[in-house]
Design a protein around this motif. Structure first.
Motif, short mmCIF file in Angstrom:
data_model
loop_
_atom_site.label_atom_id
_atom_site.label_comp_id
_atom_site.label_asym_id
_atom_site.label_seq_id
_atom_site.Cartn_x
_atom_site.Cartn_y
_atom_site.Cartn_z
N LEU A 170 -11.36 9.77 -8.70
CA LEU A 170 -10.12 9.07 -9.43
C LEU A 170 -8.71 9.84 -8.90
N ARG A 171 -8.73 10.98 -8.64
CA ARG A 171 -7.58 11.54 -8.12
C ARG A 171 -7.34 11.10 -6.64
N ALA A 172 -8.42 10.88 -5.84
CA ALA A 172 -8.33 10.37 -4.33
C ALA A 172 -7.67 8.94 -4.43
N ILE A 173 -8.35 8.05 -5.61
CA ILE A 173 -7.78 6.71 -5.55
C ILE A 173 -6.19 6.63 -6.17
N SER A 174 -5.96 7.52 -6.96
CA SER A 174 -4.63 7.80 -7.31
C SER A 174 -3.71 7.82 -6.14
N ALA A 175 -4.14 8.74 -5.02
CA ALA A 175 -3.46 8.85 -3.84
C ALA A 175 -3.27 7.42 -3.09
N LEU A 176 -4.39 6.84 -3.21
CA LEU A 176 -4.40 5.38 -2.51
C LEU A 176 -3.36 4.51 -3.06
N TYR A 177 -3.28 4.58 -4.36
CA TYR A 177 -2.27 3.61 -5.17
C TYR A 177 -1.00 4.10 -5.02
N ASP A 178 -0.81 5.41 -4.79
CA ASP A 178 0.56 6.09 -4.51
C ASP A 178 1.03 5.70 -3.32
N ASN A 179 0.08 5.86 -2.23
CA ASN A 179 0.63 5.35 -1.00
C ASN A 179 0.94 3.71 -0.92
N ALA A 180 0.04 3.05 -1.38
CA ALA A 180 0.21 1.68 -1.53
C ALA A 180 1.67 1.36 -2.17
N ALA A 181 1.92 2.05 -3.13
CA ALA A 181 3.32 1.67 -3.95
C ALA A 181 4.26 2.05 -2.93
N THR A 183 4.49 1.97 0.17
CA THR A 183 4.61 0.95 1.01
C THR A 183 5.16 -0.51 0.62
N ALA A 184 4.69 -0.77 -0.50
CA ALA A 184 5.06 -1.85 -1.27
C ALA A 184 6.76 -1.91 -1.43
N ALA A 185 6.93 -0.73 -1.84
CA ALA A 185 8.80 -0.39 -2.04
C ALA A 185 9.47 -0.63 -0.86
N SER A 186 8.91 -0.42 0.50
CA SER A 186 9.81 -0.36 1.68
C SER A 186 9.65 -2.18 2.11
N LEU A 187 9.00 -2.82 1.45
CA LEU A 187 8.91 -4.08 2.12
C LEU A 187 10.12 -4.87 1.89
#
Length: 187
Positions: A170-181, A183-187
């Motif tokens: 879950l901590r690794a998946i948290s990093a996945l969602y943080d990175n995706a967030a 990326t989405a913020a820069s769109l």
């Protein structure tokens, strides 16, 4: 080219087959991806788990003697009490992965007013720590937790090792969602 409905049905079938179910357990069928249908199942499980955990924290704190705390308040109190060290607002937000510092600042003000937390200015920074009253409340929370949650975990047979492995995932998946967030913020 496959229609959107066919693509969604195909992804749903992948989930169902991998879990041995007729229909996948998701909250948003329209988000199921052919590339990783399991992510939709995980997201639904996270929603359920998050809501259950928030409810648990509030009920446990109520049983410990403080009925006026929300989930964020409970998390903050325990983190501030962690290792009996003073903590800055920015560090608290960073460790708990809370982006809205004003919400945390407001919650801290409430806890200072209630006598569970104290603040001390050091230079330009404000540091927070638990008071004796806050430490006693954390200890009562732990007692309720041991009785209600740990007792149930032992009864269910869910191993501590399995819980630890899932926490790492879950901590690794948290990093996945943080990175995706980001990326989405820069769109």
């Amino acid at each position: 080219m496959a229609s959107e409905k066919e693509r969604l049905d195909s992804a749903a079938e992948i989930i169902a087959n991998s879990a041995g179910l007729k229909d996948p357990i998701v909250s948003s069928h329209h988000l199921v991806s052919e590339r990783c249908a399991e992510l939709s199942e995980l997201e639904y499980a996270l929603i359920m788990t998050s809501n259950a955990f928030n409810k648990w924290m509030v009920r446990c704190m109520t049983a410990a003697g403080e009925p006026d705390m929300g989930p964020l308040d409970v998390s903050l109190l325990h983190h501030i009490n962690h290792r009996d060290r003073q903590k800055k607002l920015a560090d608290i937000c960073f460790v708990l992965n809370v982006e809205d510092t004003h919400i945390v600042a407001y919650a801290l003000k409430k806890m200072v007013k209630s006598g569970y937390v104290k603040s001390e200015k050091q230079g330009k920074e404000l540091y927070f720590s638990t008071t004796e009253k806050g430490k006693v409340l954390c200890a009562k929370y732990r007692e309720v937790r041991e009785t209600c949650l740990i007792g149930l975990q032992v009864e269910t047979g869910i191993s501590a090792k399995s819980i630890g492995e899932n926490a790492q995932l879950l901590r690794a998946i948290s990093a996945l969602y943080d990175n995706a967030a980001r990326t989405a913020a820069s769109l």
